[in-house]
Design an enzyme around this catalytic site. Structure first.
Site, PDB file in Angstrom:
ATOM      1  N   SER A  51       0.837  -1.215  -0.119  1.00 58.74           N
ATOM      2  CA  SER A  51      -0.161  -0.015   0.025  1.00 58.74           C
ATOM      3  C   SER A  51       0.994   1.177  -0.168  1.00 58.74           C
ATOM      4  CB  SER A  51      -0.951  -0.105   1.298  1.00 58.74           C
ATOM      5  OG  SER A  51      -0.040   0.067   2.335  1.00 58.74           O
ATOM      6  N   ASP A  70       4.208   1.922  11.390  1.00 59.73           N
ATOM      7  CA  ASP A  70       4.328   0.409  11.620  1.00 59.73           C
ATOM      8  C   ASP A  70       5.114   0.077  12.571  1.00 59.73           C
ATOM      9  OD1 ASP A  70       4.183  -2.399  11.238  1.00 59.73           O
ATOM     10  OD2 ASP A  70       2.920  -2.232   9.350  1.00 59.73           O
ATOM     11  N   HIS A 143      -5.892  -6.072  13.475  1.00 58.94           N
ATOM     12  CA  HIS A 143      -7.568  -6.008  13.031  1.00 58.94           C
ATOM     13  C   HIS A 143      -8.346  -6.705  14.370  1.00 58.94           C
ATOM     14  CE1 HIS A 143      -6.738  -5.163   9.330  1.00 58.94           C
ATOM     15  NE2 HIS A 143      -7.263  -5.721   8.504  1.00 58.94           N
TER      16      HIS A 143
END
Length: 210
Positions: A51, A70, A143
């Protein structure tokens, strides 16, 4: 969003490890180009940089910057024994997952080191003293519900009016995938601060209206 301009990527995107669908990546590219008039771009969850190349290439085209947040230790599903563990990204010396070397190599190959600013830290730590207004925030980090809500609360408040929030892996039906990204998508809409612009597969694109 403008869709007529062909996208320009500096390398074969399929050589980069990652889970982003090409249609979603192209949507991010166009969105980053459009948002560049409003401020820098920021992504949460770079992994190996798939991405990042889409977003960063648009930023290079528009002479803008992309902050890539990150910790590079992998999400829950990347750990040993989990579904998306990749042994090539496991550092035997530290006995930890480490995607940063791969990420940095990909940014060099793509010629994006002047536009992509890696921030190697957990999302909440990176956001602790953040004050820069942002034209676009792309959330594709951990997630779990806790991680997703932390990312949303930490970064959505820095998006300028008219700027964009993009959330990856939105699955309204639990049979199709995890629900944490869908939950923060619903939080954003319920806040009254964001409106839906479009859905591209599992990528939700919202605009800040106030």
């Amino acid at each position: 969003m403008e869709t007529s301009r062909p996208i320009e990527l500096p390398l074969d995107i399929e050589t980069i490890k990652g889970f982003l669908d090409p249609q979603e990546g192209e949507a991010l590219y166009r969105l980053a180009a459009e948002a560049s008039d409003l401020g820098p771009v920021l992504e949460v969850g770079s992994y190996c940089g798939k991405s990042t190349v889409y977003l960063g290439s648009a930023c290079r085209l528009m002479d803008n910057s992309l902050f890539a947040i990150d910790h590079h230790r992998g999400s829950e599903e990347h750990q040993p024994g989990e579904e998306y563990h990749d042994s090539d990204l496991f550092d035997d010396r530290s006995q930890l997952m480490d995607s940063f070397h791969n990420f940095r190599s990909n940014m060099r190959r793509a010629g994006l080191e002047q536009n992509v600013i890696p921030v190697v830290a957990p999302s909440a730590v990176a956001a602790r003293h953040w004050n820069t207004p942002l034209g676009l925030v792309f959330i594709d980090g951990g997630h779990s519900l806790e991680a997703a809500v932390t990312d949303y609360r930490a970064w959505s408040r820095h998006i300028v009016p008219g700027g964009y929030l993009a959330i990856h892996d939105i699955f309204p039906d639990p049979k199709d995938g995890g629900q944490a990204p869908y939950e923060i998508y619903k939080l954003a809409l319920a806040s009254g601060q964001f409106e839906l612009v479009e859905m591209v597969k599992t990528l939700g694109i919202l605009r800040r209206i106030q």
